[in-house]
Design a protein around this motif. Structure first.
Motif, PDB file in Angstrom:
ATOM      1  N   SER A   1       0.851  -1.188   0.000  1.00 24.54           N
ATOM      2  CA  SER A   1       0.000   0.000   0.000  1.00 24.54           C
ATOM      3  C   SER A   1       0.883   1.234   0.000  1.00 24.54           C
ATOM      4  O   SER A   1       2.106   1.139   0.177  1.00 24.54           O
ATOM      5  CB  SER A   1      -0.874   0.009   1.249  1.00 24.54           C
ATOM      6  N   ALA A   2       0.269   2.397  -0.165  1.00 23.28           N
ATOM      7  CA  ALA A   2       1.020   3.656  -0.090  1.00 23.28           C
ATOM      8  C   ALA A   2       1.698   3.765   1.270  1.00 23.28           C
ATOM      9  O   ALA A   2       2.848   4.216   1.377  1.00 23.28           O
ATOM     10  CB  ALA A   2       0.098   4.837  -0.339  1.00 23.28           C
ATOM     11  N   SER A   3       1.014   3.325   2.305  1.00 16.63           N
ATOM     12  CA  SER A   3       1.577   3.354   3.654  1.00 16.63           C
ATOM     13  C   SER A   3       2.802   2.441   3.754  1.00 16.63           C
ATOM     14  O   SER A   3       3.813   2.807   4.353  1.00 16.63           O
ATOM     15  CB  SER A   3       0.514   2.931   4.660  1.00 16.63           C
ATOM     16  N   ASP A   4       2.712   1.252   3.179  1.00 14.66           N
ATOM     17  CA  ASP A   4       3.844   0.314   3.194  1.00 14.66           C
ATOM     18  C   ASP A   4       5.055   0.913   2.486  1.00 14.66           C
ATOM     19  O   ASP A   4       6.190   0.783   2.949  1.00 14.66           O
ATOM     20  CB  ASP A   4       3.474  -1.002   2.499  1.00 14.66           C
TER      21      ASP A   4
ATOM     22  N   ALA B   1       5.714   4.131   1.953  1.00 13.40           N
ATOM     23  CA  ALA B   1       6.237   5.243   2.749  1.00 13.40           C
ATOM     24  C   ALA B   1       7.062   4.724   3.924  1.00 13.40           C
ATOM     25  O   ALA B   1       8.123   5.264   4.239  1.00 13.40           O
ATOM     26  CB  ALA B   1       5.094   6.131   3.240  1.00 13.40           C
ATOM     27  N   THR B   2       6.597   3.671   4.568  1.00 12.14           N
ATOM     28  CA  THR B   2       7.329   3.082   5.688  1.00 12.14           C
ATOM     29  C   THR B   2       8.678   2.540   5.216  1.00 12.14           C
ATOM     30  O   THR B   2       9.697   2.770   5.855  1.00 12.14           O
ATOM     31  CB  THR B   2       6.501   1.957   6.343  1.00 12.14           C
TER      32      THR B   2
ATOM     33  N   ARG C   1      11.328   5.067   4.834  1.00  5.81           N
ATOM     34  CA  ARG C   1      11.828   5.695   6.067  1.00  5.81           C
ATOM     35  C   ARG C   1      13.029   4.948   6.635  1.00  5.81           C
ATOM     36  O   ARG C   1      13.557   5.319   7.666  1.00  5.81           O
ATOM     37  CB  ARG C   1      10.720   5.763   7.105  1.00  5.81           C
TER      38      ARG C   1
ATOM     39  N   ARG D   1      13.081  10.135   2.550  1.00  8.82           N
ATOM     40  CA  ARG D   1      11.815  10.075   3.284  1.00  8.82           C
ATOM     41  C   ARG D   1      10.653  10.541   2.415  1.00  8.82           C
ATOM     42  O   ARG D   1      10.796  11.448   1.609  1.00  8.82           O
ATOM     43  CB  ARG D   1      11.887  10.929   4.532  1.00  8.82           C
TER      44      ARG D   1
ATOM     45  N   GLY E   1       6.128  10.773   2.892  1.00 14.46           N
ATOM     46  CA  GLY E   1       4.943  10.471   3.675  1.00 14.46           C
ATOM     47  C   GLY E   1       3.905   9.736   2.846  1.00 14.46           C
ATOM     48  O   GLY E   1       4.006   9.642   1.623  1.00 14.46           O
ATOM     49  N   VAL E   2       2.902   9.223   3.518  1.00 18.16           N
ATOM     50  CA  VAL E   2       1.834   8.479   2.845  1.00 18.16           C
ATOM     51  C   VAL E   2       1.122   9.355   1.815  1.00 18.16           C
ATOM     52  O   VAL E   2       0.837   8.906   0.698  1.00 18.16           O
ATOM     53  CB  VAL E   2       0.827   7.912   3.869  1.00 18.16           C
ATOM     54  N   ALA E   3       0.862  10.615   2.164  1.00 20.79           N
ATOM     55  CA  ALA E   3       0.174  11.510   1.224  1.00 20.79           C
ATOM     56  C   ALA E   3       1.008  11.729  -0.038  1.00 20.79           C
ATOM     57  O   ALA E   3       0.468  11.757  -1.146  1.00 20.79           O
ATOM     58  CB  ALA E   3      -0.131  12.852   1.893  1.00 20.79           C
TER      59      ALA E   3
ATOM     60  N   SER F   1       0.949   8.514  -2.088  1.00 21.88           N
ATOM     61  CA  SER F   1      -0.373   8.426  -2.725  1.00 21.88           C
ATOM     62  C   SER F   1      -0.455   9.347  -3.939  1.00 21.88           C
ATOM     63  O   SER F   1      -1.015   8.973  -4.980  1.00 21.88           O
ATOM     64  CB  SER F   1      -1.475   8.781  -1.731  1.00 21.88           C
TER      65      SER F   1
END
Length: 122
Positions: free
Chosen positions: A17-20, A22-23, A26, A32, A34-36, A39
């Motif tokens: 996912s976008a969150s994965d 972004a993580t 990091r 770096r 972010g999720v936004a 996305s």
């Protein structure tokens, strides 16, 4: 294929996912994001910078050039859109699948060449 489409395909293929993403970006030594932001890249609203492209390439385990296939297609006018799409798809296959695809393509090319030779000899 556009960068956003390539990113979406890679994310889907790897179940990220976008969150994965972004993580993963990091991690130490990664640019770096972010999720936004991730996305926005996936939607095609923004483009990642060069450091971010390198981090994305590491995240997906592909060369950074694979993320820039659309740019490459604009630099190589000798290739058709279909050729670039085929190359992008080929790069996403594992070595065994690549071998099988090449075998099929060579067989099809041989059949087409034989038909052309027969037609020319008539």
């Amino acid at each position: 294929m556009s960068i956003d489409a390539t990113l979406r395909l890679l994310a889907k293929a790897r179940g990220l996912s976008a969150s994965d993403i972004a993580t993963a970006m990091r991690l130490p030594g990664a640019a770096r994001a972010g999720v936004a932001t991730v996305s926005a890249w996936l939607r095609g609203d923004k483009l990642p910078g060069s450091d971010q492209l390198d981090a994305l390439a590491r995240t997906f385990g592909v060369p950074a050039s694979a993320l820039l296939s659309e740019l490459a297609s604009t630099l190589d006018p000798a290739r058709t859109k279909g050729e670039h799409e085929l190359l992008a798809a080929y790069r996403m296959l594992n070595p065994r699948q690549r071998g099988a695809l090449l075998e099929v393509a060579r067989g099809m090319a041989g059949t087409a060449n034989a038909k052309t030779r027969r037609a020319a000899s008539r």
